[in-house]
Design an enzyme around this catalytic site. Structure first.
Site, PDB file in Angstrom:
ATOM      1  CG  HIS A 265      -1.807   1.133   1.407  1.00  0.00           C
ATOM      2  ND1 HIS A 265      -3.132   1.098   1.071  1.00  0.00           N
ATOM      3  CD2 HIS A 265      -1.579   2.382   1.864  1.00  0.00           C
ATOM      4  CE1 HIS A 265      -3.682   2.282   1.318  1.00  0.00           C
ATOM      5  NE2 HIS A 265      -2.755   3.086   1.803  1.00  0.00           N
ATOM      6  CD  GLU A 266       1.462   3.531   3.710  1.00  0.00           C
ATOM      7  OE1 GLU A 266       1.603   4.577   3.035  1.00  0.00           O
ATOM      8  OE2 GLU A 266       0.458   3.305   4.423  1.00  0.00           O
ATOM      9  CG  HIS A 269       0.346   6.228  -0.598  1.00  0.00           C
ATOM     10  ND1 HIS A 269      -0.642   6.974  -1.179  1.00  0.00           N
ATOM     11  CD2 HIS A 269      -0.236   5.586   0.457  1.00  0.00           C
ATOM     12  CE1 HIS A 269      -1.789   6.798  -0.509  1.00  0.00           C
ATOM     13  NE2 HIS A 269      -1.565   5.949   0.483  1.00  0.00           N
ATOM     14  CD  GLU A 295      -5.642   5.499   0.562  1.00  0.00           C
ATOM     15  OE1 GLU A 295      -4.682   6.287   0.756  1.00  0.00           O
ATOM     16  OE2 GLU A 295      -5.821   4.461   1.228  1.00  0.00           O
TER      17      GLU A 295
END
Lengths: 500, 500
Positions: A265-266, A269, A295
């Site tokens: 997830h990160e 980003h 997001e």
């Protein structure tokens, strides 16, 4: 960019330098700072943010802005110069309404609040945190009061995280989303036994999990020469400037998806930050504009890639190899897509996730408008959680204290998470049309084609476009619920062997 | 501090906040930053330092300074208020002569230079580093040109690191020091076989070395709630504000004293930062003034405590326990005090250390005055090294490229290391008079009494006094060579079993 915006750029470059310093102060606070350094850190952040604000809203910035605007000479709206003037003018006009003292105080209260939250969450002690939340809300209301011409207070806050987005549009999307999710979750609940996720639970040494994560993010595009990965209570990603992207994750020795999918997830980003075009750097265009679009990147990598059948098979092989127990691709795929109401948002499945956001969206509107008192918040959270999820919250660390946002003054931020899911659904659909063999590539662990597609269509533009403008460019329309729900039904129907 | 300096303090507090941010940018650059983040980091540091400078040298600071001065009303010179006015006036008058652009450019070049140095040192490639050194010297000369009324260019630079100290005084002390060290080293060389340091060499896993270091610095005063220890190419200590002290060390798997004594050295610096009185914080008095006094703290802990017979026995027991091989206290004590000319300053023994400094003191005077060209520096280094140490430098990483200082524009800094040794000798002497059972305490691993003595006499004063003023207060006279040499002769005589 040309001579036309040269002087404006020079001024903005200094602001970028200072903002990078501020990013580092924040990153360090959440990853490395000794606990007793918190008070001085809050002071440093407050002073620096105050100076950044003062420097940005000055008459001099305004003068250079208008000079640049006058020199645009009909440059097309999508040109870097026109976008720079447009974005800076929007931010400048907004920021000018906020006194520097308030900007500084918002930054200080956020920093102090986060420190208080970390301690309160460990002890599940809401009362220790309440005064800080009260203060953050008070400041948020002062902030809202700097503006006029909005339909509701929440619009002002939302606009900071997704410029141009309104409470009414979000509410409309969320009504539609909720009407799709609730029956979907109910149907799946009737087939709960169809998915066994026991392979995800066990004893997974952190050192081995780190290897799992490092191999995975390396495939995504993480390189040691310009990225870092660290541990954090509340995982986040940041960039301290070009060539310096930092992601974080947290580890659960009994459940490896926590660290793995947190990191994917990160890293999603991080890829956005890493992919911004070099020529936009040093200006506000070299940052990102919409947290909803941000997001969409993290959730696409975490869920659509990481929990999709093709790449789940790659992960299954990696997990088998590292932990020494064979995990069949199909077993892994179904396990990581188990749908089950649970307490913690960041660990929620893709179907129930939206309801976590709806809950927060409702509560924070009530808080900011004073319809809900801080003291009554835990009770409101728990009763609404019971209503939406059918679960009794065991204590506040599993409830109202789980997220960092309100401690950091980030009211109006949560909706961008669910909007991100919707945008990801639209982009995923579009990417499959543009890259016909995408699924085969993902199954072969070849993630670069998707990353490059995202870089081309999303990342490189930085803050040039609002989410609305960007979606118009890439999918030809505004944020919509349909593609995300279609994607979700197709996957979960496959996982549960049912028609959804 | 009272109302009299209230407004001045408020302005200075903001500068402290920004300086703490700058300290973090530097710390991170040397410990955590991904390599490709260097360019943006140099920009951030340059912009921030430029703003700090501009803010400090403003007319407004001058006005508040004179207001505070007028309100002093005969406050005694050693009062916090009088010291604040005195120290700020000195710094302000000096800083005002330096244009903000130059301050910013000095900071940028230092940051860029360090990045270049790290790479050049790894490859032992002086030519890759030469342009950066050239630039730093050019800027240092521009900096010197901002001032007048000094005897020589080097005086201006030296004064930044030890206010009030002059090249002539240093030269006088160094002549005396050298005249003591050279025969001392020669005499010991005749008894070289008397000390066997083979127990220090072997295979020492870094994880175990970390435990050795952590147990040792904990005894010194390191606590997890307000300190950190990290790895760095060139070990250093810094503080990001009260409650946030950071030290670093580097590890040699084949030689554990490198990590251990490096950490004790930096922890000595850290204790100074940690011990500054709370009421001085947020002003320039809450920093430190003289790097010579700073170095006296690090070298006292590293050498006088860490290599003294009493605490060496504590370390011997710890080493025996952790590495699983018994080391007798006397064997450890003698081994860590072996005197032997060697290439690397930071690993030099206490007797030859001073000569490393004299070498650098001479070369940098020649560089800054243009009597020595950068291109000729390696040759000058190597030939002088041969003359002083009798050794041929194998390559520049063991010679002119070993230290970070010149890459970071820190010309005039080196003498403070040797001055630190002299001051440490004087303080060590004084501490023994004030704490009669000091040796017994150290032998019992009780380091708090010495730490508290240092806190009372040195640390808590922060930047209130120059090295000269401080030495007058504590030992009743200026920096002197005698006590250090007496201490050294007594210890080395004991170690080598000879009369020195």
């Amino acid at each position: 960019m040309t001579e036309r915006v040269h002087d404006l750029r020079n001024r903005l470059r200094e602001l970028t330098d200072l903002r990078n310093a501020s990013h580092l102060l924040h990153w360090d606070q959440q990853t490395k700072m000794p606990p007793r350094g918190g008070a001085a850190r809050a002071d440093s952040i407050a002073t620096l943010e105050g100076m950044i604000h003062e420097h940005f809203v000055s008459e001099e910035t305004g003068r250079l802005l208008e000079e640049a605007a006058a020199r645009l000479n009909g440059a097309p709206p999508e040109s870097d110069e026109a976008a720079l003037v447009r974005v800076v003018r929007r931010r400048w006009s907004k920021a000018r309404r906020v006194p520097s003292e308030l900007a500084s105080e918002l930054a200080r209260a956020a920093s102090v609040g986060q420190e208080a939250w970390v301690a309160a969450r460990v002890n599940s002690d809401f009362s220790a945190f309440a005064p800080y939340l009260e203060r953050n809300l008070e400041l948020a209301r002062e902030y809202v009061a700097c503006f006029d011409g909005y339909d509701c207070a929440y619009d002002v806050l939302l606009d900071d995280y997704d410029p141009g987005m309104t409470t009414a549009v979000v509410a409309g999307l969320f009504v539609e989303l909720r009407s799709e999710l609730v029956p979907l979750i109910a149907t799946i609940a009737e087939h709960a036994d169809a998915v066994d996720d026991s392979i995800l639970h066990g004893d997974f040494p952190v050192a081995t999990q780190r290897r799992l994560v490092c191999e995975t993010v390396a495939q995504m595009g993480f390189t040691d020469d310009s990225w870092r990965i660290d541990d954090a209570v509340h995982p986040f990603a940041t960039s301290i400037g070009p060539g310096d992207v930092r992601i974080t994750t947290r580890w659960d020795e009994a459940y490896f998806p926590s660290g793995l999918y947190g990191a994917m997830h990160e890293c999603g980003h991080g890829l956005y930050e890493d992919g911004i075009a070099a020529e936009l750097r040093g200006t506000p265009l070299g940052e990102t504009e919409s947290l909803a679009v941000h997001e969409s990147q993290s959730r696409m990598w975490e869920n659509m890639v990481g929990r999709g059948a093709p790449y789940a098979s790659v992960l299954a092989a990696r997990v088998s190899n590292l932990f020494g127990t064979p995990v069949a691709p199909g077993v892994m795929y179904r396990a990581v897509n188990k749908i089950q109401p649970s307490y913690i948002r960041v660990e929620a499945d893709e179907a129930t996730y939206g309801l976590h956001i709806v809950l927060r969206f409702e509560l924070e509107q009530e808080l900011i408008e004073g319809r809900l008192a801080v003291a009554d918040l835990p009770e409101a959270w728990n009763s609404r959680f019971k209503e939406y999820f059918g679960l009794d919250v065991p204590d506040d660390s599993f409830g109202v204290l789980q997220d960092v946002h309100w401690s950091a003054g980030l009211v109006g931020y949560f909706p961008t998470y669910a909007l991100g899911n919707l945008i990801a659904g639209q982009l995923w659909d579009r990417a499959h049309r543009d890259i016909p063999d995408l699924e085969q590539l993902l199954g072969a662990g070849e993630l670069a084609p998707l990353r490059e597609w995202l870089r081309e269509h999303i990342h490189r533009h930085g803050a040039k476009f609002t989410s609305r403008e960007l979606m118009e460019r890439v999918v030809g329309g505004p944020v919509a619920v349909g593609p995300f729900v279609s994607y979700l039904k197709a996957k979960l129907g496959d996982v549960y062997g049912i028609k959804l």
